[in-house]
Design a protein around this motif. Structure first.
Motif, PDB file in Angstrom:
ATOM      1  N   ASP A 172      29.977  22.526  22.396  1.00  0.00           N
ATOM      2  CA  ASP A 172      29.315  22.038  20.917  1.00  0.00           C
ATOM      3  C   ASP A 172      30.065  22.908  19.886  1.00  0.00           C
ATOM      4  O   ASP A 172      29.467  22.897  18.538  1.00  0.00           O
ATOM      5  CB  ASP A 172      27.844  22.352  20.919  1.00  0.00           C
ATOM      6  CG  ASP A 172      27.110  21.497  21.670  1.00  0.00           C
ATOM      7  OD1 ASP A 172      27.727  20.365  22.186  1.00  0.00           O
ATOM      8  OD2 ASP A 172      25.844  21.516  21.952  1.00  0.00           O
ATOM      9  N   TYR A 173      31.144  23.295  20.023  1.00  0.00           N
ATOM     10  CA  TYR A 173      31.923  24.107  18.878  1.00  0.00           C
ATOM     11  C   TYR A 173      32.934  22.876  18.390  1.00  0.00           C
ATOM     12  O   TYR A 173      33.437  21.883  18.955  1.00  0.00           O
ATOM     13  CB  TYR A 173      32.902  25.171  19.285  1.00  0.00           C
ATOM     14  CG  TYR A 173      32.104  26.157  19.696  1.00  0.00           C
ATOM     15  CD1 TYR A 173      31.448  27.033  18.779  1.00  0.00           C
ATOM     16  CD2 TYR A 173      31.873  26.739  20.946  1.00  0.00           C
ATOM     17  CE1 TYR A 173      30.864  28.430  19.146  1.00  0.00           C
ATOM     18  CE2 TYR A 173      31.434  27.730  21.513  1.00  0.00           C
ATOM     19  CZ  TYR A 173      30.762  28.528  20.461  1.00  0.00           C
ATOM     20  OH  TYR A 173      30.046  29.792  20.759  1.00  0.00           O
ATOM     21  N   GLU A 174      33.053  22.691  16.914  1.00  0.00           N
ATOM     22  CA  GLU A 174      33.511  21.720  16.255  1.00  0.00           C
ATOM     23  C   GLU A 174      34.955  21.624  16.353  1.00  0.00           C
ATOM     24  O   GLU A 174      35.620  22.782  16.529  1.00  0.00           O
ATOM     25  CB  GLU A 174      33.288  21.892  14.718  1.00  0.00           C
ATOM     26  CG  GLU A 174      33.644  20.411  14.025  1.00  0.00           C
ATOM     27  CD  GLU A 174      33.051  20.477  12.707  1.00  0.00           C
ATOM     28  OE1 GLU A 174      33.053  19.366  11.901  1.00  0.00           O
ATOM     29  OE2 GLU A 174      32.203  21.558  12.201  1.00  0.00           O
ATOM     30  N   VAL A 175      35.506  20.629  16.702  1.00  0.00           N
ATOM     31  CA  VAL A 175      37.121  20.556  17.084  1.00  0.00           C
ATOM     32  C   VAL A 175      38.028  20.579  15.520  1.00  0.00           C
ATOM     33  O   VAL A 175      37.401  19.926  14.528  1.00  0.00           O
ATOM     34  CB  VAL A 175      37.416  19.407  17.940  1.00  0.00           C
ATOM     35  CG1 VAL A 175      36.692  19.835  19.151  1.00  0.00           C
ATOM     36  CG2 VAL A 175      37.158  18.206  17.467  1.00  0.00           C
TER      37      VAL A 175
ATOM     38  N   LEU B  43      31.024  12.822  19.395  1.00  0.00           N
ATOM     39  CA  LEU B  43      30.390  12.786  18.171  1.00  0.00           C
ATOM     40  C   LEU B  43      28.915  13.328  18.256  1.00  0.00           C
ATOM     41  O   LEU B  43      28.337  12.733  19.231  1.00  0.00           O
ATOM     42  CB  LEU B  43      30.366  11.231  17.936  1.00  0.00           C
ATOM     43  CG  LEU B  43      29.463  10.909  16.445  1.00  0.00           C
ATOM     44  CD1 LEU B  43      30.016  11.554  15.400  1.00  0.00           C
ATOM     45  CD2 LEU B  43      29.568   9.487  16.385  1.00  0.00           C
ATOM     46  N   VAL B  44      28.650  14.102  17.358  1.00  0.00           N
ATOM     47  CA  VAL B  44      26.980  14.503  17.326  1.00  0.00           C
ATOM     48  C   VAL B  44      26.407  14.136  16.006  1.00  0.00           C
ATOM     49  O   VAL B  44      27.246  14.301  15.035  1.00  0.00           O
ATOM     50  CB  VAL B  44      26.772  15.835  17.797  1.00  0.00           C
ATOM     51  CG1 VAL B  44      27.318  16.250  19.252  1.00  0.00           C
ATOM     52  CG2 VAL B  44      27.606  17.005  16.847  1.00  0.00           C
TER      53      VAL B  44
ATOM     54  N   THR C  66      15.663  13.784  26.765  1.00  0.00           N
ATOM     55  CA  THR C  66      15.679  13.934  25.203  1.00  0.00           C
ATOM     56  C   THR C  66      16.139  15.445  24.863  1.00  0.00           C
ATOM     57  O   THR C  66      16.929  15.534  23.751  1.00  0.00           O
ATOM     58  CB  THR C  66      13.992  13.763  24.653  1.00  0.00           C
ATOM     59  OG1 THR C  66      13.638  12.399  25.142  1.00  0.00           O
ATOM     60  CG2 THR C  66      13.980  13.879  23.342  1.00  0.00           C
ATOM     61  N   VAL C  67      15.689  16.290  25.419  1.00  0.00           N
ATOM     62  CA  VAL C  67      16.158  17.615  24.966  1.00  0.00           C
ATOM     63  C   VAL C  67      17.698  17.704  25.448  1.00  0.00           C
ATOM     64  O   VAL C  67      18.382  18.315  24.423  1.00  0.00           O
ATOM     65  CB  VAL C  67      15.336  18.686  25.926  1.00  0.00           C
ATOM     66  CG1 VAL C  67      15.985  20.028  25.716  1.00  0.00           C
ATOM     67  CG2 VAL C  67      13.987  18.833  25.342  1.00  0.00           C
ATOM     68  N   GLU C  68      18.144  17.221  26.513  1.00  0.00           N
ATOM     69  CA  GLU C  68      19.580  17.253  26.676  1.00  0.00           C
ATOM     70  C   GLU C  68      20.465  16.643  25.637  1.00  0.00           C
ATOM     71  O   GLU C  68      21.468  16.875  25.255  1.00  0.00           O
ATOM     72  CB  GLU C  68      19.844  16.711  28.072  1.00  0.00           C
ATOM     73  CG  GLU C  68      21.179  16.635  28.414  1.00  0.00           C
ATOM     74  CD  GLU C  68      21.416  15.834  29.934  1.00  0.00           C
ATOM     75  OE1 GLU C  68      22.559  15.559  30.193  1.00  0.00           O
ATOM     76  OE2 GLU C  68      20.381  15.950  30.919  1.00  0.00           O
ATOM     77  N   ALA C  69      20.063  15.425  25.300  1.00  0.00           N
ATOM     78  CA  ALA C  69      20.745  14.857  24.379  1.00  0.00           C
ATOM     79  C   ALA C  69      20.617  15.119  22.971  1.00  0.00           C
ATOM     80  O   ALA C  69      21.705  15.506  21.858  1.00  0.00           O
ATOM     81  CB  ALA C  69      19.878  13.128  23.980  1.00  0.00           C
ATOM     82  N   TRP C  70      19.554  16.053  22.508  1.00  0.00           N
ATOM     83  CA  TRP C  70      19.387  16.812  21.382  1.00  0.00           C
ATOM     84  C   TRP C  70      19.801  18.271  21.481  1.00  0.00           C
ATOM     85  O   TRP C  70      19.138  19.131  20.534  1.00  0.00           O
ATOM     86  CB  TRP C  70      17.692  16.566  20.729  1.00  0.00           C
ATOM     87  CG  TRP C  70      17.596  15.495  20.247  1.00  0.00           C
ATOM     88  CD1 TRP C  70      17.049  13.958  20.610  1.00  0.00           C
ATOM     89  CD2 TRP C  70      18.160  15.147  18.864  1.00  0.00           C
ATOM     90  NE1 TRP C  70      16.886  13.028  19.539  1.00  0.00           N
ATOM     91  CE2 TRP C  70      17.475  13.651  18.548  1.00  0.00           C
ATOM     92  CE3 TRP C  70      18.548  15.676  17.801  1.00  0.00           C
ATOM     93  CZ2 TRP C  70      17.695  12.812  17.349  1.00  0.00           C
ATOM     94  CZ3 TRP C  70      18.865  14.963  16.633  1.00  0.00           C
ATOM     95  CH2 TRP C  70      18.173  13.639  16.171  1.00  0.00           C
ATOM     96  N   ARG C  71      20.470  18.572  22.192  1.00  0.00           N
ATOM     97  CA  ARG C  71      20.744  20.103  22.549  1.00  0.00           C
ATOM     98  C   ARG C  71      21.346  20.864  21.299  1.00  0.00           C
ATOM     99  O   ARG C  71      22.047  20.093  20.351  1.00  0.00           O
ATOM    100  CB  ARG C  71      21.634  20.387  23.565  1.00  0.00           C
ATOM    101  CG  ARG C  71      23.034  19.834  23.627  1.00  0.00           C
ATOM    102  CD  ARG C  71      23.859  20.046  24.975  1.00  0.00           C
ATOM    103  NE  ARG C  71      25.049  19.750  25.053  1.00  0.00           N
ATOM    104  CZ  ARG C  71      25.432  18.460  25.349  1.00  0.00           C
ATOM    105  NH1 ARG C  71      24.437  17.513  25.677  1.00  0.00           N
ATOM    106  NH2 ARG C  71      26.752  17.947  25.267  1.00  0.00           N
ATOM    107  N   ASN C  72      20.919  21.799  20.935  1.00  0.00           N
ATOM    108  CA  ASN C  72      21.456  22.492  19.607  1.00  0.00           C
ATOM    109  C   ASN C  72      20.921  21.935  18.364  1.00  0.00           C
ATOM    110  O   ASN C  72      21.694  21.789  17.299  1.00  0.00           O
ATOM    111  CB  ASN C  72      23.006  22.726  19.682  1.00  0.00           C
ATOM    112  CG  ASN C  72      23.329  23.888  20.711  1.00  0.00           C
ATOM    113  OD1 ASN C  72      22.810  25.067  20.716  1.00  0.00           O
ATOM    114  ND2 ASN C  72      24.229  23.844  21.376  1.00  0.00           N
TER     115      ASN C  72
END
Length: 533
Positions: A364-367, A375-376, A396-402
């Motif tokens: 989840d670090y930006e490239v 894409l998030v 739902t939690v997995e899709a919305w992580r961080n």
């Protein structure tokens, strides 16, 4: 402070008026005699559509359906499916459409997972419903559409079966009907499961409204437009025409399926000015033999997803404008082209106002710019992204992580902020230490003479990781020499991207929205009719 609260309340009230049932109510008062819905059987004005939608609402209430209750709908593309949706919206109940290709275990799962007690179904799908075994036990009422009085209703469990005409014999209009809100669920759409059962995406009215506002530039449309829709209403693409036309006071034309040979005839017969071309549809139309009459059609504006390489030639040949976007069931077109001004033939566009889009790695670090990443998304406005997965809080939690919605799609972004689709994360092929985009392989294969369409995917390699396999369909009246195709690809692709397996098939397995079912092709694996290189 009281003034701020009052202002916020007024803003919310105004926003809620963009909920579809209330939009139809407003249109009925302003332009009641204007045609809203049209199909091969006839047409319905805004006033008629509003009245019938309210009639369906009272009928659902008479069957004990209320706020947040889920109701299954298994219907072809039809005005009745629209009226059912409007009726459920008025009472705060939730339409849960079923793919009319589902049967057996998949259908059984959807019925049970939805928790619905009532099913609206067309009579021609009853044989499919009978395959649902345990799921039938959960249903208390089945409303049957399209019954000619001779339909066999046996084998449907213990549910009460009601013909549509009887169902609609409901009581009088209540004095103060409920007013749906943007935060209310409009629909629950089941997406195809890839690593497990299908998930029911909970979609609010706010999300659908935003999607329709941004997918095709709304300020380019008005009451003179007519939107051609051959896509099923259990898919968000099918709902776009219905909602978008209501927002501008135009006309939605419903057709039961897409046909390459009938498309332009339909467009001209119905005077359609707007359409969506999904998946391979644009290529199908473009690859038809050219005629001097190609530009003589009613169509003016097209949403093409994805863009074809020859999009500029397509625009000139058929004398129309093209826009594009990226969307999925969980979102509301967060990336759109700048109106009908395409950056090039590959970009999906840029993040629209109100959407924050990042590309990230597996942690989840930006490239960096130019590097591929998932894409998030976040939204600056409430109720514009999915409300979660029905009954699956862990997913739902997995899709919305961080606190970012993870789309599962890989993109790159250039220095100007244009986004370019690379592949589904699950469709990326890992071969000999390299990540291969199936989309890039497909883009080269379809340039070979005689290829109509193709799909690239990974199959297990005896050396670990994967090998690249391509299934392809030939153009009518053409053949393809796989040896010649292999040599052609060697000249155009890096060595690690050249497919080891090429397979010619008569027809590509597809969803009702013309997306290729790669899962089925992967399951087929390397067959006896596959060429190996």
């Amino acid at each position: 402070m009281d003034g701020d609260i009052r202002d916020a309340g007024l803003r919310e009230e105004a926003a809620n008026k963009s909920v579809l049932p209330m939009v139809i109510e407003t249109r009925a008062a302003m332009q009641g005699d204007a045609v809203y819905l049209q199909d091969a059987e006839g047409s319905y004005t805004y006033a008629e559509s509003h009245a019938i939608g309210r009639r369906w609402a009272r009928a659902f209430e008479a069957q004990g359906i209320g706020q947040q209750d889920r109701v299954l709908v298994m219907m072809p593309v039809s005005v009745e499916a629209v009226f059912a949706w409007l009726g459920l919206g008025w009472i705060g109940a939730v339409e849960t459409p079923i793919n009319y290709e589902y049967k057996g275990a998949m259908l059984d799962y959807i019925i049970k997972d939805s928790g619905a007690r009532l099913l609206v179904v067309h009579a021609k799908y009853l044989d499919l419903i009978r395959t649902a075994s345990d799921g039938l036990d959960a249903l208390e009422t089945i409303v049957m559409v399209g019954d000619d009085g001779t339909t066999d209703t046996s084998g449907l469990g213990g549910a009460k079966v009601i013909a549509l005409d009887d169902f609609l014999q409901a009581g009088p209009e209540p004095e103060a009907p409920a007013r749906p809100r943007l935060s209310d669920l409009a629909t629950i759409m089941y997406t195809s499961g890839t690593t497990g059962p299908s998930k029911g995406v909970m979609v609010s009215w706010g999300q659908v409204s935003e999607c329709c506002t941004w997918t095709i530039p709304l300020d380019s449309l008005d009451e003179t437009d007519s939107y051609y829709n051959p896509y099923p209403l259990f898919h968000i693409a099918g709902k776009l025409s219905i909602y978008t036309m209501a927002l501008v006071g135009g006309r939605a034309v419903l057709r039961d399926r897409f046909s390459t040979t009938e498309f332009w005839k339909d467009v001209n017969d119905f005077g359609c000015t707007v359409a969506i071309l999904l998946g391979a549809v644009a290529n199908f139309l473009y690859r038809q033999p050219e005629t001097p009459e190609d530009a003589q059609n009613a169509m003016k504006k097209v949403l093409m997803v994805p863009l074809i390489a020859d999009v500029e030639k397509f625009k000139k040949r058929f004398d129309l404008e093209v826009c594009t976007c990226w969307n999925m069931t969980e979102t509301s077109s967060p990336i759109v082209s700048p109106g009908f001004d395409l950056v090039d033939s590959a970009s999906c566009g840029r993040p629209r106002p109100g959407m924050i889009c990042r590309l990230v790695d597996d942690e989840d670090y930006e490239v960096p710019v130019g590097e591929p990443g998932e894409l998030v998304i976040r939204s600056e406005q409430p109720w514009t992204l999915m409300s979660g997965y029905l009954g699956k809080p862990e997913k739902t939690v997995e899709a919305w992580r961080n606190q970012w919605l993870h789309t599962g799609d890989i993109f790159t972004r250039d220095a100007e902020g244009n986004f370019y689709y690379v592949d589904r994360k699950k469709d990326m092929i890992r071969r000999r230490g390299e990540n291969v985009s199936s989309v890039e392989v497909e883009a080269e294969v379809v340039t070979f003479e005689g290829v109509l369409e193709c799909a690239a995917y990974g199959v297990p390699s005896e050396f670990g990781e994967e090998e690249i396999m391509v299934a392809l369909v030939c153009k009518p009246g053409h053949g393809v020499d796989t040896n010649a195709l292999n040599a052609y690809l060697k000249d155009r692709l890096p060595r690690f991207m050249v497919p080891k397996y090429l397979r010619i098939i008569p027809e590509m397995p597809k969803t009702p929205t013309n997306k290729i079912r790669k899962t089925q092709l992967r399951d087929d694996g390397v067959t006896s009719d596959t060429s190996v290189f």
